[in-house]
Design an enzyme around this catalytic site. Sequence first.
Site, mmCIF file in Angstrom:
data_model
loop_
_atom_site.group_PDB
_atom_site.id
_atom_site.type_symbol
_atom_site.label_atom_id
_atom_site.label_comp_id
_atom_site.label_asym_id
_atom_site.label_seq_id
_atom_site.Cartn_x
_atom_site.Cartn_y
_atom_site.Cartn_z
ATOM 1 C CG ASN A 114 -1.409 -1.869 1.282
ATOM 2 O OD1 ASN A 114 -2.520 -1.414 0.086
ATOM 3 N ND2 ASN A 114 -1.746 -2.051 2.753
ATOM 4 N N GLY A 125 -4.340 2.943 1.409
ATOM 5 C CA GLY A 125 -4.541 2.824 3.107
ATOM 6 C C GLY A 125 -2.899 2.419 3.931
ATOM 7 C CB SER A 162 -1.053 2.487 8.676
ATOM 8 O OG SER A 162 -1.162 1.122 8.644
ATOM 9 C CG HIS A 217 4.570 -2.217 5.315
ATOM 10 N ND1 HIS A 217 4.923 -1.149 5.245
ATOM 11 C CD2 HIS A 217 3.483 -2.727 5.141
ATOM 12 C CE1 HIS A 217 3.139 -0.372 6.134
ATOM 13 N NE2 HIS A 217 2.274 -1.431 5.613
ATOM 14 C CG LEU A 218 5.329 -8.006 -0.439
ATOM 15 C CD1 LEU A 218 4.815 -7.636 -1.703
ATOM 16 C CD2 LEU A 218 6.778 -8.851 -0.970
ATOM 17 C CG HIS A 219 0.257 -6.154 3.312
ATOM 18 N ND1 HIS A 219 -0.577 -5.657 4.752
ATOM 19 C CD2 HIS A 219 0.277 -4.532 3.191
ATOM 20 C CE1 HIS A 219 -0.369 -4.758 5.385
ATOM 21 N NE2 HIS A 219 0.109 -3.800 4.215
HETATM 22 P P1 5GP Z 1 -0.258 -0.720 6.188
HETATM 23 O O1 5GP Z 1 -2.062 -0.521 6.465
HETATM 24 O O2 5GP Z 1 0.499 0.391 6.092
HETATM 25 O O3 5GP Z 1 -0.939 -1.073 4.493
HETATM 26 O O4 5GP Z 1 0.123 -1.811 6.918
HETATM 27 C C1 5GP Z 1 0.595 -1.981 7.958
HETATM 28 C C2 5GP Z 1 0.296 -3.605 8.504
HETATM 29 O O5 5GP Z 1 1.052 -3.494 9.870
HETATM 30 C C3 5GP Z 1 -0.606 -3.570 9.457
HETATM 31 O O6 5GP Z 1 -1.788 -4.832 8.745
HETATM 32 C C4 5GP Z 1 -1.008 -3.784 10.845
HETATM 33 O O7 5GP Z 1 -1.421 -4.780 11.908
HETATM 34 C C5 5GP Z 1 0.306 -4.175 10.958
HETATM 35 N N1 5GP Z 1 0.805 -3.186 12.200
HETATM 36 C C6 5GP Z 1 1.063 -2.255 12.600
HETATM 37 N N2 5GP Z 1 1.395 -2.162 14.341
HETATM 38 C C7 5GP Z 1 2.342 -3.323 14.320
HETATM 39 C C8 5GP Z 1 2.697 -4.003 15.477
HETATM 40 O O8 5GP Z 1 3.310 -3.372 16.235
HETATM 41 N N3 5GP Z 1 3.091 -5.445 15.387
HETATM 42 C C9 5GP Z 1 2.668 -5.978 13.789
HETATM 43 N N4 5GP Z 1 3.535 -7.124 14.161
HETATM 44 N N5 5GP Z 1 1.989 -5.446 12.879
HETATM 45 C C10 5GP Z 1 1.867 -4.084 13.157
#
Ligand code: 5GP
Length: 114
Positions: free
Chosen positions: A87, A93, A95, A100-102
Site C-alpha cells: 500500500n 490505506g 498506515s 512493507h510487502l503484505h
Molecule cells: P499498511 O496499512 O501500512 O499497509 O499495513 C500496516 C500493517 O502493519 C497492518 O496490517 C498492521 O496490522 C501491521 N502492524 C501495525 N503495528 C504492528 C505491530 O506492532 N506489529 C506487527 N507485527 N504488525 C503491526
Amino acid sequence: MDDCLFCKMVSGEITPDSVYEDDQVLAFRDINPQAPLHVLVIPKVHIATLNDLDDDQGPLLGHMMHTAIKIATGEGYAERGYRTVINCNAEAGQSVFHIHLHLLAGRPMHWPPG
Ligand code: 5GP
Ligand code: ZN
C-alpha cells in the site's frame, strides 16, 4: 529512523514474531492478521513509501518479493495461491510509513480489493 515502528523491529528494540531474516530484509507475522497467513516483509533500510524508492533499489524490492514467495511456498501455499500487496499513501490505506510487502494466504480472496 528513531520513531519508526518497523525500524525498531529491525534494531531489536521491539521483537516481532519473525519468520525470516537476512542482511537485507525482515519478515514477521502481522499483529492484526487478515488471513490465516499474513506476513509483512520489510527492508532493513528505512524507506517511507514506494514513492521514496531510489532507482537503484529495484533489486531490494525484488528480494522482498522473492522472500515472500519462499515463505508462501514454505507454508504450503504455492499451488493453492496467495496475494502480495504494497500500500502506498493514504488512499491505498498505508498506515505504517516504512514500506512493507503484505503476504496473505489461506482463504479465498476477491477482486477488485476493497
Ligand atoms: P499498511 O496499512 O501500512 O499497509 O499495513 C500496516 C500493517 O502493519 C497492518 O496490517 C498492521 O496490522 C501491521 N502492524 C501495525 N503495528 C504492528 C505491530 O506492532 N506489529 C506487527 N507485527 N504488525 C503491526
Ligand atoms: Zn523505518
